[in-house]
Scaffold this motif. Structure first.
Motif, mmCIF file in Angstrom:
data_model
loop_
_atom_site.group_PDB
_atom_site.id
_atom_site.type_symbol
_atom_site.label_atom_id
_atom_site.label_comp_id
_atom_site.label_asym_id
_atom_site.label_seq_id
_atom_site.Cartn_x
_atom_site.Cartn_y
_atom_site.Cartn_z
ATOM 1 N N ARG A 104 0.800 -1.224 0.000
ATOM 2 C CA ARG A 104 0.000 0.000 0.000
ATOM 3 C C ARG A 104 0.831 1.271 0.000
ATOM 4 O O ARG A 104 0.366 2.325 -0.409
ATOM 5 N N THR A 105 2.046 1.192 0.485
ATOM 6 C CA THR A 105 2.895 2.391 0.557
ATOM 7 C C THR A 105 3.790 2.569 -0.672
ATOM 8 O O THR A 105 4.571 3.511 -0.731
ATOM 9 N N SER A 106 3.665 1.671 -1.643
ATOM 10 C CA SER A 106 4.568 1.708 -2.805
ATOM 11 C C SER A 106 4.072 2.668 -3.876
ATOM 12 O O SER A 106 2.853 2.833 -4.082
ATOM 13 N N TRP A 107 5.037 3.267 -4.572
ATOM 14 C CA TRP A 107 4.726 4.092 -5.735
ATOM 15 C C TRP A 107 4.503 3.196 -6.939
ATOM 16 O O TRP A 107 5.012 2.082 -7.007
ATOM 17 N N THR A 108 3.768 3.705 -7.903
ATOM 18 C CA THR A 108 3.573 2.970 -9.154
ATOM 19 C C THR A 108 4.893 2.936 -9.920
ATOM 20 O O THR A 108 5.464 3.994 -10.208
ATOM 21 N N PRO A 109 5.408 1.756 -10.243
ATOM 22 C CA PRO A 109 6.692 1.684 -10.948
ATOM 23 C C PRO A 109 6.554 2.112 -12.401
ATOM 24 O O PRO A 109 5.462 2.053 -12.985
ATOM 25 N N VAL A 118 -2.134 -0.745 -11.138
ATOM 26 C CA VAL A 118 -1.700 -1.181 -9.817
ATOM 27 C C VAL A 118 -2.875 -1.391 -8.872
ATOM 28 O O VAL A 118 -3.816 -0.597 -8.836
ATOM 29 N N HIS A 120 -3.142 -1.924 -4.768
ATOM 30 C CA HIS A 120 -2.371 -1.900 -3.526
ATOM 31 C C HIS A 120 -3.014 -2.837 -2.516
ATOM 32 O O HIS A 120 -4.211 -2.752 -2.247
#
Length: 205
Positions: A104-109, A118, A120
Motif C-alpha cells: 500500500r505504501t509503494s509508488w507505481t513503478p 496497480v 495496492h
C-alpha cells in the motif's frame, strides 16, 4: 567490478543467460558503462528489447513477454487479476496493460515498454498464493489461480463482476484449483460472503 573487455563481455552474457533480461541498473552494479552496453548492442551480442531493457539476441519471446518486462523493472510486484487470469488460461480477455499488486505504501513503478495498472494490497494479501514461474529465464511472481479468483471478487468494481464469475467457473471446470483452495483465499481476502452464492449456484448446476 569487472575490468577487461573480455571479462566484461563474458560476465554480461552470462548474466543475460541466467536472468533472461537485464536493466541498466544490473550493468551499473557490476561496473559496466552504458556506452559499453551500446557497443555490445551494435555488435549484435545483446538486443535492446525495450527502453533500458536488454537480452541475448536469440532469446525466444513467449506470449507472456510483457510479464517478463514488468518483473525485471518492478521486482516487488506480483502479477494479479486479469493478467494472472490470462496466464492461467482463465479468461479470453486481453488486458491492454499488466495488472500488478504492490504494498500500500509503494509508488507505481515505471515500466518503459508496458503499461501497468496497480492494486495496492496489505502485506498479508501480498504474501498469500504467490507462485514463481520461470518465463524466458526470469522468475515472475504470479498469484495462483485460486488467489486470483478471490482477488477478482475483491476488486470486482475494477475488473467487472462478470469477469470474476467467469474466472470462478473456468477455474473449477479446468481444475486449476479446488473449492477448498478458493474458499480459503476468499475468506482471507474477506470476500467469502460475496463469492459464496456464485459457488453454490455452480455446485447446484
Amino acid at each position: 567490478m569487472v575490468t577487461s573487455k573480455a571479462t566484461k563481455r563474458n560476465r554480461i552474457l552470462q548474466l543475460a543467460k541466467q536472468r533472461g533480461a537485464l536493466r541498466n541498473a544490473d550493468f551499473e552494479a557490476i561496473g559496466v558503462s552504458r556506452q559499453y552496453i551500446a557497443d555490445l548492442v551494435d555488435k549484435g551480442d545483446l538486443e535492446r528489447i525495450g527502453r533500458g531493457l536488454f537480452s541475448l539476441p536469440y532469446q525466444e519471446r513467449s506470449e507472456h513477454h510483457a510479464l517478463v518486462e514488468v518483473a525485471v523493472c518492478a521486482p516487488r510486484a506480483v502479477i494479479c487479476l486479469t493478467s494472472a487470469l490470462q496466464f492461467h488460461g482463465l479468461t479470453t480477455q486481453l488486458p491492454p496493460f499488466v495488472w500488478i499488486a504492490l504494498p500500500r505504501t509503494s509508488w507505481t513503478p515505471v515500466v518503459p515498454t508496458v503499461g501497468v495498472e496497480v492494486v495496492h494490497m496489505s502485506l498479508a494479501g501480498l504474501s498469500q498464493g504467490v507462485e514463481h514461474h520461470k518465463i524466458e529465464g526470469v522468475q515472475v511472481p504470479i498469484f495462483s489461480a485460486a488467489k486470483t479468483v478471490a482477488d477478482c471478487f475483491k476488486y470486482r468494481s475494477r475488473v467487472g463482476t462478470s469477469v470474476a464469475i467467469e474466472a470462478l467457473q473456468d477455474c473449477l471446470r479446468q481444475q486449476k484449483a479446488t473449492r477448498t483452495e478458493i474458499i480459503k483465499h476468499a475468506k482471507n481476502m474477506h470476500v467469502w460472503s460475496v463469492l459464496r452464492p456464485y459457488l453454490e449456484v455452480i455446485n447446484g448446476a
